[in-house]
Design an enzyme around this catalytic site. Structure first.
Site, short mmCIF file in Angstrom:
data_model
loop_
_atom_site.label_atom_id
_atom_site.label_comp_id
_atom_site.label_asym_id
_atom_site.label_seq_id
_atom_site.Cartn_x
_atom_site.Cartn_y
_atom_site.Cartn_z
CE LYS A 159 -12.83 18.85 20.52
NZ LYS A 159 -13.11 18.70 21.95
NE ARG A 187 -7.00 18.39 25.12
CZ ARG A 187 -7.00 17.97 23.85
NH1 ARG A 187 -7.76 18.56 22.94
NH2 ARG A 187 -6.23 16.97 23.48
N1 HH2 Z 1 -10.88 17.04 23.03
C1 HH2 Z 1 -10.07 16.16 22.39
C2 HH2 Z 1 -9.18 15.36 23.11
N2 HH2 Z 1 -9.09 15.45 24.45
N3 HH2 Z 1 -9.78 16.44 26.48
C3 HH2 Z 1 -10.56 17.30 27.14
N4 HH2 Z 1 -10.49 17.41 28.48
N5 HH2 Z 1 -11.48 18.10 26.49
C4 HH2 Z 1 -11.63 18.05 25.13
O1 HH2 Z 1 -12.49 18.78 24.58
C5 HH2 Z 1 -10.80 17.13 24.39
C6 HH2 Z 1 -9.88 16.33 25.12
C7 HH2 Z 1 -10.12 16.06 20.90
O2 HH2 Z 1 -9.19 16.94 20.28
P1 HH2 Z 1 -7.76 16.45 19.72
O3 HH2 Z 1 -6.93 15.94 20.84
O4 HH2 Z 1 -7.12 17.51 18.93
O5 HH2 Z 1 -8.14 15.32 18.68
P2 HH2 Z 1 -7.96 13.74 18.71
O6 HH2 Z 1 -8.81 13.21 19.82
O7 HH2 Z 1 -8.43 13.31 17.34
O8 HH2 Z 1 -6.51 13.45 18.96
#
Ligand code: HH2
Length: 277
Positions: A220, A254
């Protein structure tokens, strides 16, 4: 509280592998947009030691526009269907929409990861309760479109904790068994760099909630801000953040990079002071 569903969390940290079936996720958008590529990636993450995989069809990066439910379903369902009976570890669906959660649970997912903590869709709580599914309730200030415009708190850790306490009660009020709930401070969701650092520094204060704690620092932007590194070069920072989170009581992380994180957190959990000592 040493359990979440079937998992015994005593002395163990769960690694949640991220599968983004999106064209626009912040770190891997487009890489796994094809359902075969996404399913192959999930299988690889399970082999690398993920305890579960989290499949999402909507990016929640800052500024992201919402995706209609039909489109989200077109993205995630074929992946869940390809993995059912083959993956060897449980699947969670990363969604804020009741219709997507319902279809995903019917198709074989067992967990709902809702970044809105059941607030975005009035039907979501009923779907989770109806299936007796495990659920992750995450803190977010604002919505992905607006959350990074001007995040503001008096005391970010106390405010996140009281929000999560309120959401646990709201879930229980609609019939979701408390034992099925995990909580997440929402790293990067309506937080400045300093807010994110504070949440990790003081993660142990969320232990009072009495529920398993998930954190998602992986790749992040706060890591990039501290070290001056682009998203492709944040692995070591992710490992450090995960290790510290585990030392401060995280039960699940995660992440995108399962193999190295698995090693880091398996050591970190051995180094952690036992709860209550
Ligand atoms: N972060 C993201 C998405 N979902 N869910 C939980 N519970 N906690 C988190 O910190 C979290 C989450 C963001 O990361 P990513 O899925 O890689 O990115 P994007 O939202 O751009 O798909």
């Amino acid at each position: 509280m040493a359990r979440w569903g079937e998992w015994d969390l005593e002395g163990r940290v769960l690694v949640v592998g991220v599968v983004n079936v999106t064209p626009d996720s912040f770190s891997d958008g487009g890489r796994f947009f094809d359902p075969d590529a996404a399913a192959a990636h999930a299988l690889r993450l399970a082999k690398e030691g993920a305890d579960l995989v989290d499949i999402g069809g909507e990016s929640s990066r800052p500024g992201a526009e919402p995706v209609p439910a039909e489109e989200e379903l077109r993205r995630v369902l074929p992946v869940i269907e390809r993995l059912r009976g083959r993956l060897g570890v449980p699947m969670s669906v990363d969604t804020t929409k009741a219709a997507v959660a319902e279809a995903a649970l019917q198709a074989g997912a067992q967990i709902v990861n809702d970044i809105s903590a059941l607030r975005a869709d009035p039907g979501m709580a009923r779907v989770v309760a109806g299936h007796g599914a495990l659920v992750v309730l995450m803190h977010m200030q604002g919505t992905p479109r607006t959350m990074q415009l001007a995040p503001h708190y008096q005391d970010v850790v106390r405010e996140v904790r009281s929000f999560l306490a309120e959401r646990i009660e709201a879930a229980a009020a609609v019939g979701i068994d408390r034992d099925l709930v995990a909580v997440d401070p929402g790293i990067g969701f309506g937080k400045t760099v300093e807010h994110n650092l504070d949440l990790l520094r003081r993660l142990d204060e969320l232990g009072e909630l009495g529920r398993p704690i998930l954190v998602g620092p992986s790749r992040k932007s706060f890591l990039g801000a501290v070290l001056g590194l682009p998203v492709a070069e944040r692995l070591e920072a992710t490992l450090a953040a995960c290790a510290v989170a585990v030392a401060r009581g995280a039960d699940m992380v995660r992440v995108h990079d399962v193999a190295p994180v698995r090693r880091a957190v398996d050591l970190a959990v051995r180094l952690r002071a036992r709860r209550g000592t």
